[in-house]
Design an enzyme around this catalytic site. Structure first.
Site, PDB file in Angstrom:
ATOM      1  N   LYS A  22       0.837  -1.212   0.000  1.00 33.64           N
ATOM      2  CA  LYS A  22       0.000   0.000   0.000  1.00 33.64           C
ATOM      3  C   LYS A  22       0.867   1.255   0.000  1.00 33.64           C
ATOM      4  O   LYS A  22       0.649   2.171  -0.784  1.00 33.64           O
ATOM      5  CB  LYS A  22      -0.895   0.016   1.238  1.00 33.64           C
ATOM      6  CG  LYS A  22      -1.565   1.361   1.469  1.00 33.64           C
ATOM      7  CD  LYS A  22      -2.394   1.398   2.725  1.00 33.64           C
ATOM      8  CE  LYS A  22      -1.672   1.838   3.968  1.00 33.64           C
ATOM      9  NZ  LYS A  22      -1.382   3.290   4.053  1.00 33.64           N
ATOM     10  N   ASN A  23       1.858   1.278   0.899  1.00 33.28           N
ATOM     11  CA  ASN A  23       2.630   2.511   1.062  1.00 33.28           C
ATOM     12  C   ASN A  23       3.538   2.805  -0.123  1.00 33.28           C
ATOM     13  O   ASN A  23       4.078   3.898  -0.228  1.00 33.28           O
ATOM     14  CB  ASN A  23       3.442   2.469   2.354  1.00 33.28           C
ATOM     15  CG  ASN A  23       2.561   2.735   3.564  1.00 33.28           C
ATOM     16  OD1 ASN A  23       1.375   3.040   3.413  1.00 33.28           O
ATOM     17  ND2 ASN A  23       3.137   2.618   4.761  1.00 33.28           N
ATOM     18  N   ARG A  96      -4.390  10.471   4.433  1.00 34.36           N
ATOM     19  CA  ARG A  96      -3.441  11.555   4.659  1.00 34.36           C
ATOM     20  C   ARG A  96      -2.396  11.703   3.555  1.00 34.36           C
ATOM     21  O   ARG A  96      -2.020  12.811   3.198  1.00 34.36           O
ATOM     22  CB  ARG A  96      -2.686  11.301   5.975  1.00 34.36           C
ATOM     23  CG  ARG A  96      -3.489  11.463   7.228  1.00 34.36           C
ATOM     24  CD  ARG A  96      -2.589  11.200   8.399  1.00 34.36           C
ATOM     25  NE  ARG A  96      -1.319  11.884   8.222  1.00 34.36           N
ATOM     26  CZ  ARG A  96      -1.121  13.163   8.505  1.00 34.36           C
ATOM     27  NH1 ARG A  96      -2.077  13.869   9.022  1.00 34.36           N
ATOM     28  NH2 ARG A  96       0.055  13.709   8.288  1.00 34.36           N
ATOM     29  N   CYS A 120      -4.396  12.568  13.151  1.00 39.35           N
ATOM     30  CA  CYS A 120      -5.115  11.300  13.166  1.00 39.35           C
ATOM     31  C   CYS A 120      -4.878  10.656  14.525  1.00 39.35           C
ATOM     32  O   CYS A 120      -4.177  11.219  15.367  1.00 39.35           O
ATOM     33  CB  CYS A 120      -4.669  10.397  12.027  1.00 39.35           C
ATOM     34  SG  CYS A 120      -3.009   9.795  12.203  1.00 39.35           S
ATOM     35  N   ARG A 125       0.855  14.516  13.516  1.00 42.64           N
ATOM     36  CA  ARG A 125       1.349  14.291  12.155  1.00 42.64           C
ATOM     37  C   ARG A 125       1.348  15.554  11.284  1.00 42.64           C
ATOM     38  O   ARG A 125       0.630  15.643  10.283  1.00 42.64           O
ATOM     39  CB  ARG A 125       0.570  13.162  11.478  1.00 42.64           C
ATOM     40  CG  ARG A 125       0.694  11.867  12.235  1.00 42.64           C
ATOM     41  CD  ARG A 125       0.020  10.722  11.554  1.00 42.64           C
ATOM     42  NE  ARG A 125       0.841  10.106  10.528  1.00 42.64           N
ATOM     43  CZ  ARG A 125       0.462   9.054   9.817  1.00 42.64           C
ATOM     44  NH1 ARG A 125      -0.712   8.516  10.031  1.00 42.64           N
ATOM     45  NH2 ARG A 125       1.253   8.532   8.908  1.00 42.64           N
ATOM     46  N   PRO A 126       2.156  16.544  11.646  1.00 40.82           N
ATOM     47  CA  PRO A 126       2.213  17.769  10.841  1.00 40.82           C
ATOM     48  C   PRO A 126       2.889  17.541   9.481  1.00 40.82           C
ATOM     49  O   PRO A 126       3.476  16.484   9.240  1.00 40.82           O
ATOM     50  CB  PRO A 126       3.055  18.713  11.703  1.00 40.82           C
ATOM     51  CG  PRO A 126       3.844  17.836  12.586  1.00 40.82           C
ATOM     52  CD  PRO A 126       3.080  16.563  12.775  1.00 40.82           C
ATOM     53  N   ASP A 128       4.971  20.098   8.214  1.00 43.76           N
ATOM     54  CA  ASP A 128       5.904  21.235   8.128  1.00 43.76           C
ATOM     55  C   ASP A 128       7.145  20.904   7.292  1.00 43.76           C
ATOM     56  O   ASP A 128       7.637  21.737   6.531  1.00 43.76           O
ATOM     57  CB  ASP A 128       6.292  21.717   9.538  1.00 43.76           C
ATOM     58  CG  ASP A 128       6.770  20.605  10.447  1.00 43.76           C
ATOM     59  OD1 ASP A 128       6.321  19.447  10.249  1.00 43.76           O
ATOM     60  OD2 ASP A 128       7.594  20.853  11.344  1.00 43.76           O
ATOM     61  N   LEU A 129       7.647  19.688   7.411  1.00 48.58           N
ATOM     62  CA  LEU A 129       8.865  19.334   6.654  1.00 48.58           C
ATOM     63  C   LEU A 129       8.576  19.260   5.151  1.00 48.58           C
ATOM     64  O   LEU A 129       9.433  19.591   4.329  1.00 48.58           O
ATOM     65  CB  LEU A 129       9.446  17.999   7.126  1.00 48.58           C
ATOM     66  CG  LEU A 129       9.840  17.883   8.597  1.00 48.58           C
ATOM     67  CD1 LEU A 129      10.541  16.555   8.862  1.00 48.58           C
ATOM     68  CD2 LEU A 129      10.748  19.026   9.001  1.00 48.58           C
ATOM     69  N   ARG A 404      -8.487  -0.159   4.773  1.00 45.28           N
ATOM     70  CA  ARG A 404      -7.583   0.802   4.158  1.00 45.28           C
ATOM     71  C   ARG A 404      -6.292   0.129   3.707  1.00 45.28           C
ATOM     72  O   ARG A 404      -5.667   0.589   2.750  1.00 45.28           O
ATOM     73  CB  ARG A 404      -7.230   1.921   5.153  1.00 45.28           C
ATOM     74  CG  ARG A 404      -8.340   2.927   5.373  1.00 45.28           C
ATOM     75  CD  ARG A 404      -7.810   4.086   6.179  1.00 45.28           C
ATOM     76  NE  ARG A 404      -6.481   4.419   5.741  1.00 45.28           N
ATOM     77  CZ  ARG A 404      -5.468   4.769   6.527  1.00 45.28           C
ATOM     78  NH1 ARG A 404      -5.661   4.884   7.823  1.00 45.28           N
ATOM     79  NH2 ARG A 404      -4.281   5.032   6.049  1.00 45.28           N
TER      80      ARG A 404
HETATM   81  C1  UD1 Z   1       4.817   6.729   6.695  1.00 49.09           C
HETATM   82  C2  UD1 Z   1       3.936   5.538   6.461  1.00 49.09           C
HETATM   83  C3  UD1 Z   1       3.400   5.008   7.781  1.00 49.09           C
HETATM   84  C4  UD1 Z   1       4.562   4.739   8.743  1.00 49.09           C
HETATM   85  C5  UD1 Z   1       5.476   5.945   8.841  1.00 49.09           C
HETATM   86  C6  UD1 Z   1       6.731   5.671   9.652  1.00 49.09           C
HETATM   87  C7  UD1 Z   1       2.992   5.987   4.298  1.00 49.09           C
HETATM   88  C8  UD1 Z   1       1.795   6.359   3.514  1.00 49.09           C
HETATM   89  N1  UD1 Z   1       2.837   5.940   5.600  1.00 49.09           N
HETATM   90  O1  UD1 Z   1       4.000   7.742   7.300  1.00 49.09           O
HETATM   91  O2  UD1 Z   1       2.673   3.816   7.518  1.00 49.09           O
HETATM   92  O3  UD1 Z   1       4.035   4.434  10.003  1.00 49.09           O
HETATM   93  O4  UD1 Z   1       5.892   6.370   7.549  1.00 49.09           O
HETATM   94  O5  UD1 Z   1       7.419   4.605   9.110  1.00 49.09           O
HETATM   95  O6  UD1 Z   1       4.035   5.677   3.759  1.00 49.09           O
HETATM   96  N2  UD1 Z   1       6.611  14.595  11.031  1.00 49.09           N
HETATM   97  C9  UD1 Z   1       6.689  15.957  11.320  1.00 49.09           C
HETATM   98  N3  UD1 Z   1       6.620  16.854  10.289  1.00 49.09           N
HETATM   99  C10 UD1 Z   1       6.466  16.463   8.992  1.00 49.09           C
HETATM  100  C11 UD1 Z   1       6.400  15.079   8.692  1.00 49.09           C
HETATM  101  C12 UD1 Z   1       6.477  14.165   9.743  1.00 49.09           C
HETATM  102  O7  UD1 Z   1       6.809  16.346  12.476  1.00 49.09           O
HETATM  103  O8  UD1 Z   1       6.404  17.321   8.093  1.00 49.09           O
HETATM  104  C13 UD1 Z   1       6.708  13.601  12.136  1.00 49.09           C
HETATM  105  C14 UD1 Z   1       5.470  12.723  12.278  1.00 49.09           C
HETATM  106  O9  UD1 Z   1       4.459  13.356  13.061  1.00 49.09           O
HETATM  107  C15 UD1 Z   1       6.066  11.489  12.943  1.00 49.09           C
HETATM  108  C16 UD1 Z   1       7.471  11.401  12.337  1.00 49.09           C
HETATM  109  O10 UD1 Z   1       7.739  12.679  11.795  1.00 49.09           O
HETATM  110  O11 UD1 Z   1       6.165  11.659  14.318  1.00 49.09           O
HETATM  111  C17 UD1 Z   1       7.625  10.379  11.248  1.00 49.09           C
HETATM  112  O12 UD1 Z   1       6.597  10.537  10.306  1.00 49.09           O
HETATM  113  P1  UD1 Z   1       6.764  10.168   8.766  1.00 49.09           P
HETATM  114  O13 UD1 Z   1       8.000   9.346   8.587  1.00 49.09           O
HETATM  115  O14 UD1 Z   1       6.618  11.390   7.949  1.00 49.09           O
HETATM  116  O15 UD1 Z   1       5.510   9.230   8.524  1.00 49.09           O
HETATM  117  P2  UD1 Z   1       4.480   9.240   7.318  1.00 49.09           P
HETATM  118  O16 UD1 Z   1       5.173   9.544   6.027  1.00 49.09           O
HETATM  119  O17 UD1 Z   1       3.299  10.070   7.699  1.00 49.09           O
END
Ligand code: UD1
Length: 430
Positions: A22-23, A96, A120, A125-126, A128-129, A404
């Site tokens: 899926k991912n 998302r 969620c 889960r912001p 910002d990055l 999902r």
């Molecule tokens: C992806 C996966 C999810 C998995 C996660 C971690 C997909 C669709 N989903 O989620 O299944 O659990 O990786 O392996 O591939 N964060 C920020 N700012 C940002 C982005 C992230 O603070 O702009 C934080 C998040 O809140 C979290 C951490 O960074 O605490 C890691 O998140 P991230 O690696 O981005 O996860 P996803 O891409 O959302």
């Protein structure tokens, strides 16, 4: 709303084919925005999340055609013309990762308006990055009434971007934009999750120039256009790991086919330490064997970025530990609130305390069936796994979470002897 009803106690014996990830699929789908030529994705999982994103891509004028061809389930994406660059809240909130259409829309058309995804159950889960990376590449970004309006008056420009910490979504998003930026982009502290590697390899087959594959530094030299491709989605390591845990929990012998053991090494290691027998055959088959009369041992686990133990397998592994001998300490390092499954497992008789980002699981002799509620996608699988061994009947509500990300779950487990069925309708919802 549907529920899953499980009668526990059956051993699992048989074979389960692993679906496409899926991912990975949802990222490859977003890549289809980048080219006016057709992209054909094979080994496509049919899931609610791929449906949601398919619906969003159709909003942009992209033709999405699903079929079952000689290569199995496939979907063709034809983005000959982008008619709209607006991603409404109703479609983004359902999944998302839909937010990640922003970068490719900017790369292809120079503008986009995309809803912010919101938080969620597993945390804030912001994004910002994601925005920081796009801004570094020259995007002008405004936030208003829950929407991001972005434009690149002078086209996307290559940039050196160092992420303050590893984010899968932000790495993928920056990559999707950088492949068509003007000049070179360096992504430092990039995520190394296999789904990013799959996306990068697919983009290369479309004509992108990317170096540093599977490392934490990606160097991307922008090109002016990308072409169509045929791409097979990599196996779903989370689905594979979930069935491996299910087999270990229920006991018996399950052969996982079409998967990749090299993507779940950390889980394999933990399960072996706990006393599960795992055999990886030369043809790639992954066999999980357990004598259910022998008790597993408690082992500690900490979620980490890849290749560490995946946060998406934490809930399932916690379930396995509920019946192990001794105490297991499970630490969650990726998401702030990812223990919502613990109180539900306790409804089934598990002994767990959660404090300060860790769960202490003291193994009990048995679990008893009860109505429980799925709280997020992976947590819902952990409850199904618990139901496989709980005495009596377990009903898992809010199955839309499960749908999902797990394709034909009842069918796959049922083929190995599990008593799992879906019950339609309101009456079963808790
Ligand atoms: C992806 C996966 C999810 C998995 C996660 C971690 C997909 C669709 N989903 O989620 O299944 O659990 O990786 O392996 O591939 N964060 C920020 N700012 C940002 C982005 C992230 O603070 O702009 C934080 C998040 O809140 C979290 C951490 O960074 O605490 C890691 O998140 P991230 O690696 O981005 O996860 P996803 O891409 O959302």
């Amino acid at each position: 709303m549907d529920s899953i009803v499980i009668h526990g106690g059956n051993r699992l014996n048989g074979s389960i084919p692993v679906s496409g990830a899926k991912n990975s699929a949802i990222k490859l789908m977003a890549a289809s925005i980048l080219t006016s030529e057709p992209i054909r994705l094979t080994n496509m999982p049919r899931l609610a999340d791929t449906r949601f994103l398919g619906a969003l891509l159709r909003e942009f004028g992209i033709e999405v055609t699903e079929s079952d061809g000689a290569d199995g389930q496939q979907t063709v994406f034809d983005a000959r013309e982008i008619k709209s660059t607006f991603a409404p809240y109703d479609l983004v909130r359902q999944m998302r990762a839909s937010f990640n259409v922003l970068g490719p829309l900017l790369a292809r058309t120079g503008e986009a308006k995309v809803s912010l995804p919101g938080g969620c159950t597993i945390g804030a889960r912001p994004v910002d990055l994601h925005l920081m990376a796009l801004e570094a590449m020259g995007a002008k970004i405004e936030l208003d009434e829950g929407y991001v309006t972005a434009s690149v008056p002078n086209g996307l420009q290559g940039a050196e971007i160092e992420f303050p910490f590893v984010s899968v979504g932000a790495t993928e998003h920056a990559l999707l934009a950088a492949v068509m930026a003007n000049g070179t982009t360096v992504l430092k502290r990039a995520a190394r999750e296999p789904e990013i590697g799959d996306l990068a390899r697919c983009l290369i087959s479309m004509g992108a120039k990317i170096e540093g594959l599977d490392t934490d530094e990606l160097v991307i030299t922008g090109v002016t256009s990308l072409k169509g491709t045929d791409w097979s989605v990599i196996p779903d390591r989370i689905e594979m790991g979930s069935y491996a845990v299910a087999a270990a929990m229920a006991g018996g012998e399950v052969r996982l086919t079409k998967g990749r053991g090299d993507l779940i090494v950390a889980l394999t290691e933990l399960m072996r330490q706990a006393g599960v027998e795992i055999v990886e055959e030369a043809n790639g088959d992954y066999i999980v064997r357990r004598d259910p009369t022998l008790r597993l041992k408690a082992v500690n686990a900490t979620t980490e970025i890849y290749p560490g133990f995946a946060t998406d397998l934490q809930a399932q592994f916690m379930t396995l530990m509920t019946l192990a001998e001794g105490e297991s300490v499970i630490q969650e390092k990726i998401f702030e609130n990812r223990f919502m499954h613990a109180p539900e497992l306790m409804r089934l008789g598990a002994d767990i305390t959660v404090a300060n980002g860790e769960a202490r699981v003291r193994g009990v002799e048995s679990l008893r069936g009860a109505p429980v509620m799925a709280t997020d996608l992976r947590a819902s699988m952990s409850l199904v796994i618990a139901g496989l061994v709980a005495e009596g009947e377990t009903t898992v509500g809010r199955v839309y979470h499960l749908d999902r990300g797990f394709e034909r779950m009842e069918e796959k487990l049922g083929a190995c002897g599990a008593d799992v069925r879906r019950v339609k309708g309101e009456a079963q919802e808790h």
